[in-house]
Design an enzyme around this catalytic site. Structure first.
Site, short mmCIF file in Angstrom:
data_model
loop_
_atom_site.label_atom_id
_atom_site.label_comp_id
_atom_site.label_asym_id
_atom_site.label_seq_id
_atom_site.Cartn_x
_atom_site.Cartn_y
_atom_site.Cartn_z
N SER A 135 -2.97 -7.94 3.24
CA SER A 135 -3.02 -8.00 4.44
C SER A 135 -3.11 -8.90 5.27
CB SER A 135 -4.14 -6.86 5.01
OG SER A 135 -3.99 -5.58 4.46
N LYS A 171 -15.69 -7.21 5.02
CA LYS A 171 -14.87 -8.22 5.64
C LYS A 171 -14.69 -7.72 7.23
CE LYS A 171 -11.56 -7.47 1.93
NZ LYS A 171 -10.30 -6.85 1.75
N ARG A 215 -2.49 -5.89 -8.59
CA ARG A 215 -1.40 -6.91 -8.05
C ARG A 215 -1.61 -7.90 -9.45
NH1 ARG A 215 -3.38 -7.63 -2.31
NH2 ARG A 215 -5.32 -7.02 -3.67
N HIS A 269 0.84 -1.15 0.12
CA HIS A 269 0.06 -0.01 -0.03
C HIS A 269 0.86 1.39 -0.11
CE1 HIS A 269 -3.00 -2.67 2.44
NE2 HIS A 269 -3.61 -2.37 1.07
#
Ligand code: ADP
Length: 170
Positions: free
Chosen positions: A128, A41, A90, A17
């Site tokens: 993460s 989430k 990504r 990030h």
């Protein structure tokens, strides 16, 4: 003045990030990192704690501010007089979800552009969840996250071992 918003859950912020943040501020005048409060989430860290950690990790970057946000992203972008949304890309696996999101935001607010920053290859496998998993198994995450995150994750998993952890961490 070019103002961009970089939204995400950042639970917690990683060096991937931060790499996107550092590269984005080369092309905009101001970058607002927007931390989602009501994410689908369930998060390990509270929105306040996630915000605090990004503030600490970006304290030397003048163009960056960090704010928690809830509600529609496009409303937040307009309210802050921004017209760019930054997202990281990504792998090809990010593409489907990210393009769906960008197209929906375009429909909601045609004047706002989404810009995708392709991840730097050394962070392409980083997210993460993986960081939390490695930390929970007592692995070394020092190259993956800023110092403040490493410290907080160590404390959490130590407390977990001692049965003292309370979630989300405040
Ligand atoms: P969200 O849950 O909203 O996807 P994340 O915190 O997981 O929030 O990610 C925020 C943004 O940062 C997303 O666009 C994601 O693709 C991007 N991102 C996450 N990890 C990386 C990384 N290692 N390199 C580049 N971009 C990343």
């Amino acid at each position: 003045m070019k103002i961009a918003v970089y939204p995400g859950s950042f639970d917690p912020v990683t060096n991937g990030h931060l790499n996107i943040i550092e590269r984005t501020i080369k092309i905009v005048d101001k970058l607002i990192v927007a931390v989602t409060v009501d994410s689908k989430k369930s998060s390990l860290f509270s929105a306040q704690k996630r915000t605090e950690m990004i503030k600490e990790a970006t304290k030397n970057l003048e163009k960056v501010t960090v704010q928690p946000f809830s509600g529609l992203l496009t409303d937040f972008v307009k309210k802050n007089k921004a017209d760019i949304i930054i997202r990281g890309m990504r792998a090809i696996s990010d593409f489907e979800y990210e393009s769906q999101l960008a197209l929906m935001n375009k429909r909601l607010a045609p004047e706002i552009e989404t810009i995708f920053m392709v991840t730097c290859s050394k962070y392409s496998y980083l997210n993460s969840s993986i960081v939390k998993e490695i930390a929970s198994l007592n692995g070394n995450i020092s190259q993956l996250v800023p110092k403040i995150v490493e410290k907080n994750l160590k404390t959490i998993f130590l407390n977990k071992k001692l049965n003292k952890a309370v979630y989300p961490v405040k």
